[in-house]
Motif scaffolding. Structure first.
Motif, PDB file in Angstrom:
ATOM      1  N   ALA A 151       0.806  -1.228   0.000  1.00 47.52           N
ATOM      2  CA  ALA A 151       0.000   0.000   0.000  1.00 47.52           C
ATOM      3  C   ALA A 151       0.841   1.281   0.000  1.00 47.52           C
ATOM      4  O   ALA A 151       0.565   2.198  -0.777  1.00 47.52           O
ATOM      5  CB  ALA A 151      -0.971  -0.001   1.175  1.00 47.52           C
ATOM      6  N   PRO A 152       1.877   1.396   0.862  1.00 52.56           N
ATOM      7  CA  PRO A 152       2.647   2.645   0.879  1.00 52.56           C
ATOM      8  C   PRO A 152       3.328   2.969  -0.445  1.00 52.56           C
ATOM      9  O   PRO A 152       3.608   4.137  -0.727  1.00 52.56           O
ATOM     10  CB  PRO A 152       3.695   2.397   1.981  1.00 52.56           C
ATOM     11  N   ILE A 153       3.587   1.947  -1.258  1.00 46.97           N
ATOM     12  CA  ILE A 153       4.266   2.185  -2.535  1.00 46.97           C
ATOM     13  C   ILE A 153       3.399   3.047  -3.441  1.00 46.97           C
ATOM     14  O   ILE A 153       3.849   4.067  -3.977  1.00 46.97           O
ATOM     15  CB  ILE A 153       4.598   0.844  -3.229  1.00 46.97           C
ATOM     16  N   THR A 154       2.138   2.658  -3.612  1.00 52.48           N
ATOM     17  CA  THR A 154       1.241   3.435  -4.469  1.00 52.48           C
ATOM     18  C   THR A 154       0.892   4.773  -3.842  1.00 52.48           C
ATOM     19  O   THR A 154       0.747   5.775  -4.544  1.00 52.48           O
ATOM     20  CB  THR A 154      -0.053   2.642  -4.752  1.00 52.48           C
ATOM     21  N   GLU A 155       0.763   4.807  -2.510  1.00 48.94           N
ATOM     22  CA  GLU A 155       0.477   6.080  -1.838  1.00 48.94           C
ATOM     23  C   GLU A 155       1.625   7.062  -2.012  1.00 48.94           C
ATOM     24  O   GLU A 155       1.405   8.259  -2.212  1.00 48.94           O
ATOM     25  CB  GLU A 155       0.215   5.831  -0.346  1.00 48.94           C
ATOM     26  N   ASN A 156       2.864   6.562  -1.949  1.00 54.26           N
ATOM     27  CA  ASN A 156       4.030   7.435  -2.120  1.00 54.26           C
ATOM     28  C   ASN A 156       4.163   7.928  -3.547  1.00 54.26           C
ATOM     29  O   ASN A 156       4.674   9.031  -3.781  1.00 54.26           O
ATOM     30  CB  ASN A 156       5.303   6.704  -1.692  1.00 54.26           C
ATOM     31  N   VAL A 157       3.721   7.114  -4.501  1.00 55.01           N
ATOM     32  CA  VAL A 157       3.731   7.576  -5.896  1.00 55.01           C
ATOM     33  C   VAL A 157       2.803   8.781  -6.037  1.00 55.01           C
ATOM     34  O   VAL A 157       3.141   9.773  -6.698  1.00 55.01           O
ATOM     35  CB  VAL A 157       3.291   6.436  -6.852  1.00 55.01           C
ATOM     36  N   ARG A 215      -2.737  12.123 -12.075  1.00 57.00           N
ATOM     37  CA  ARG A 215      -3.293  12.012 -10.718  1.00 57.00           C
ATOM     38  C   ARG A 215      -4.466  11.036 -10.699  1.00 57.00           C
ATOM     39  O   ARG A 215      -4.604  10.227  -9.772  1.00 57.00           O
ATOM     40  CB  ARG A 215      -3.754  13.399 -10.257  1.00 57.00           C
ATOM     41  N   TYR A 216      -5.300  11.100 -11.716  1.00 54.36           N
ATOM     42  CA  TYR A 216      -6.465  10.215 -11.832  1.00 54.36           C
ATOM     43  C   TYR A 216      -6.019   8.754 -11.901  1.00 54.36           C
ATOM     44  O   TYR A 216      -6.547   7.895 -11.183  1.00 54.36           O
ATOM     45  CB  TYR A 216      -7.250  10.594 -13.086  1.00 54.36           C
ATOM     46  N   ASN A 217      -5.022   8.467 -12.715  1.00 51.46           N
ATOM     47  CA  ASN A 217      -4.558   7.086 -12.882  1.00 51.46           C
ATOM     48  C   ASN A 217      -3.802   6.570 -11.664  1.00 51.46           C
ATOM     49  O   ASN A 217      -3.965   5.400 -11.282  1.00 51.46           O
ATOM     50  CB  ASN A 217      -3.675   6.979 -14.126  1.00 51.46           C
ATOM     51  N   ARG A 218      -2.998   7.424 -11.046  1.00 53.85           N
ATOM     52  CA  ARG A 218      -2.285   6.996  -9.829  1.00 53.85           C
ATOM     53  C   ARG A 218      -3.282   6.691  -8.715  1.00 53.85           C
ATOM     54  O   ARG A 218      -3.098   5.747  -7.940  1.00 53.85           O
ATOM     55  CB  ARG A 218      -1.305   8.083  -9.375  1.00 53.85           C
ATOM     56  N   TYR A 224      -7.058   0.291  -6.313  1.00 51.81           N
ATOM     57  CA  TYR A 224      -6.967  -1.101  -6.757  1.00 51.81           C
ATOM     58  C   TYR A 224      -6.115  -1.936  -5.794  1.00 51.81           C
ATOM     59  O   TYR A 224      -6.496  -3.057  -5.418  1.00 51.81           O
ATOM     60  CB  TYR A 224      -6.364  -1.154  -8.154  1.00 51.81           C
ATOM     61  N   PHE A 225      -4.970  -1.410  -5.372  1.00 50.92           N
ATOM     62  CA  PHE A 225      -4.068  -2.186  -4.520  1.00 50.92           C
ATOM     63  C   PHE A 225      -4.508  -2.216  -3.057  1.00 50.92           C
ATOM     64  O   PHE A 225      -4.081  -3.108  -2.310  1.00 50.92           O
ATOM     65  CB  PHE A 225      -2.641  -1.634  -4.617  1.00 50.92           C
TER      66      PHE A 225
END
Length: 248
Positions: A151-157, A215-218, A224-225
């Motif tokens: 989870a933190p990986i996508t949040e940090n992106v 931003r929408y896609n991230r 999703y994750f």
């Protein structure tokens, strides 16, 4: 009549009565040791059962708190997704001004899921995870932790996109301080009409629309994750409730 006396050098006679007394004494000692050991094991087992039940209850409370927070995060993200979609729709259809203002402010907001894991850390550091008898519960906890690690990986992106791309872009355009505040500030006196004009200008800039698209896609990736994390928490809570009920 038995002879009470024996001659010097004569071998002592075997006494069943004396032997029986020794055997009985040994049996009493062995039984006493066994009972003491059994009582000790019973007390230890009873203590472990009570400790397991305590951990199960604490794990469930922690999981329910985390699930509530994650659901709130996901609900906010889905609302943001709708708003960002509205920004991207402006090229093809009319979107209300108040919706656009809300959407632009949300562009700079990133939800971070910060679950509590005090109980889990206590279980693992103390070696008490073995007290949880249910193999299914232990595997579900491990699965949840594995999914949570992603989870933190996508949040940090998302965070880096805001800090490294969106905010510098708005600073370059000299409009960040006009669009970012969520509440009125005496230092910044600007009408909604002025904000609306700024947003319209930004929506005509291809670079801004590309940033909104990113931003929408991230954000979609984050949702999703983190959905599997939510499912793992829901399954874990259900299993914990069943286990607690079975041990009551």
């Amino acid at each position: 009549m038995a002879n009470k006396y024996r001659l010097e050098g004569e071998a002592p006679r075997f006494s069943f009565r004396g032997m029986g007394k020794i055997v009985v004494e040994l049996l009493i000692i062995v039984v006493g040791i066994y009972l003491a050991f059994a009582l000790d094991k019973y007390g230890e087992r009873k203590e472990q059962k009570a400790l397991e039940k305590k951990y199960l209850q604490e794990l469930m409370e922690e999981a329910m708190t985390n699930l509530e927070e994650l659901r709130a995060d996901q609900q906010t993200r889905k609302h943001q997704l709708v708003l960002f979609g509205k920004l991207l729709e402006t090229a093809n259809r009319q979107v209300a001004e108040d919706t656009l203002r809300m959407a632009v402010k949300e562009l700079l907001i990133n939800r971070i899921f910060s679950p509590s894991d005090v109980v889990y850390q206590d279980l693992t550091s103390s070696g008490n995870l073995r007290l949880i008898e249910s193999d299914t519960i232990r595997k579900t906890i491990i699965r949840y932790k594995g999914r949570l690690a992603r989870a933190p990986i996508t949040e940090n992106v998302e965070r880096r996109l805001i800090e490294d791309k969106l905010e510098p872009y708005l600073l370059q355009k000299q409009v960040l301080s006009l669009l970012e505040p969520m509440e009125d500030m005496d230092e910044i006196n600007i009408s909604e009409q002025q904000v609306d004009r700024i947003i319209r200008v930004l929506l005509n800039d291809r670079q801004f629309l590309d940033l909104v698209y990113l931003r929408y896609n991230r954000l979609k990736h984050t949702i999703y994750f983190e959905n599997p994390v939510q499912r793992s928490l829901e399954i874990l809570i259900s299993l914990l409730k069943e286990e607690i009920r079975a041990k009551t």
